[in-house]
Motif scaffolding. Structure first.
Motif, short mmCIF file in Angstrom:
data_model
loop_
_atom_site.label_atom_id
_atom_site.label_comp_id
_atom_site.label_asym_id
_atom_site.label_seq_id
_atom_site.Cartn_x
_atom_site.Cartn_y
_atom_site.Cartn_z
N PRO A 87 3.45 -47.98 29.39
CA PRO A 87 3.93 -48.23 28.03
C PRO A 87 5.17 -49.12 28.04
O PRO A 87 5.83 -49.28 29.08
N ALA A 88 5.48 -49.71 26.90
CA ALA A 88 6.66 -50.56 26.78
C ALA A 88 7.90 -49.74 27.12
O ALA A 88 7.99 -48.55 26.80
N ASP A 94 -0.24 -43.94 31.56
CA ASP A 94 -1.67 -43.64 31.73
C ASP A 94 -2.21 -42.81 30.56
O ASP A 94 -3.08 -41.96 30.75
N TYR A 95 -1.68 -43.07 29.38
CA TYR A 95 -2.10 -42.43 28.12
C TYR A 95 -1.90 -40.92 28.15
O TYR A 95 -2.46 -40.19 27.34
N GLY A 96 -1.08 -40.44 29.09
CA GLY A 96 -0.81 -39.01 29.18
C GLY A 96 -1.89 -38.21 29.87
O GLY A 96 -1.84 -36.99 29.89
N TYR A 97 -2.87 -38.88 30.46
CA TYR A 97 -3.95 -38.17 31.15
C TYR A 97 -3.61 -38.01 32.62
O TYR A 97 -3.06 -38.89 33.25
N TRP A 98 -4.00 -36.88 33.17
CA TRP A 98 -3.90 -36.66 34.60
C TRP A 98 -5.23 -37.06 35.19
O TRP A 98 -6.29 -36.62 34.74
N GLU A 142 -10.46 -51.01 32.06
CA GLU A 142 -9.11 -50.65 31.59
C GLU A 142 -8.90 -51.07 30.14
O GLU A 142 -8.24 -50.36 29.37
N ILE A 143 -9.45 -52.20 29.75
CA ILE A 143 -9.38 -52.63 28.34
C ILE A 143 -10.09 -51.60 27.47
O ILE A 143 -9.61 -51.26 26.38
N SER A 144 -11.22 -51.10 27.94
CA SER A 144 -11.97 -50.09 27.18
C SER A 144 -11.12 -48.86 26.92
O SER A 144 -11.09 -48.34 25.80
N HIS A 145 -10.44 -48.37 27.95
CA HIS A 145 -9.56 -47.21 27.76
C HIS A 145 -8.48 -47.52 26.73
O HIS A 145 -8.18 -46.70 25.86
N TRP A 146 -7.87 -48.70 26.83
CA TRP A 146 -6.79 -49.06 25.91
C TRP A 146 -7.30 -49.15 24.47
O TRP A 146 -6.62 -48.72 23.53
N HIS A 173 -0.15 -42.59 19.66
CA HIS A 173 0.72 -41.75 20.49
C HIS A 173 0.39 -41.90 21.97
O HIS A 173 1.30 -42.03 22.80
N ARG A 174 -0.89 -41.90 22.32
CA ARG A 174 -1.27 -42.02 23.74
C ARG A 174 -0.78 -43.33 24.33
O ARG A 174 -0.48 -43.39 25.52
#
Length: 196
Positions: free
Chosen positions: A35-36, A74-78, A58-62, A68-69
């Protein structure tokens, strides 16, 4: 057709750098989302080894991650690495359906080959690979019927325009569906669930 990750960087950054303060960058061995680091900073979608397919994934995840994520590393995912237990693999497969469905559509829009990935080579593989493939296909078909998430739709449209695949997208999509989820695998899956 030449598929350079630099083209994806250009397309992504042209679309999303200003409105979302996010850029796509080549990375090392592991992909990640950073994140920024402040109001004037840029978030970074980092894809592994400069691989084209890694960038699309990775673009798909974004494109799916909510506001918020996108403020979390890593979008808060483990992430549980390769070698997952069956329970961990089941959870992985549930989370991966939407990103892989979107990545598949991006790949066809770009005219490149997509591979469904259960990402568990050191473990027991997929919990049910046929079902995972069917789930990814069903989600991709839903996206085509109802539209992708807004940023995903923008990127999808941009890929089709850049690679000139708009006129032939539907036939290319049907061919790729036949390649990755042959009709007999789906009918076998339906037959098996009906007998249970």
């Amino acid at each position: 057709m030449n598929h350079s990750p630099n083209d994806l960087i250009m397309l992504f950054n042209d679309l999303f750098r200003e409105p979302f303060r996010t850029i796509l960058v080549k990375g090392g061995s592991e992909p990640e989302y950073l994140p920024a680091d402040g109001p004037s900073g840029l978030a970074r979608v980092v894809f592994a080894h400069g691989y084209y397919a890694s960038a699309l994934h990775e673009i798909s995840h974004w494109c799916i991650a909510g506001e918020h994520r996108r403020t979390l590393h890593d979008y808060g995912y483990w992430y549980c690495p390769d070698g997952r237990t069956p329970e961990q693999q089941r959870a992985f497969e549930q989370v991966e359906v939407k990103p892989q469905a979107q990545e598949w559509l991006f790949s066809v829009a770009a005219g490149t080959r997509f591979h469904i990935s259960v990402d568990n080579l050191s473990g027991d593989g997929a919990c049910d690979e046929q079902q995972f493939r069917a789930n990814v296909l069903a989600q991709a078909e839903r996206y085509l019927a109802e539209g992708l998430p807004p940023r995903g739709q923008q990127f999808f449209d941009s890929l089709k325009s850049f690679y000139g695949t708009t006129p032939d997208f539907d036939s290319a999509w049907q061919q790729d569906v036949q390649r990755l989820v042959p009709p007999n695998s789906l009918s076998d899956r339906v037959r098996n669930t009906e007998t249970v």
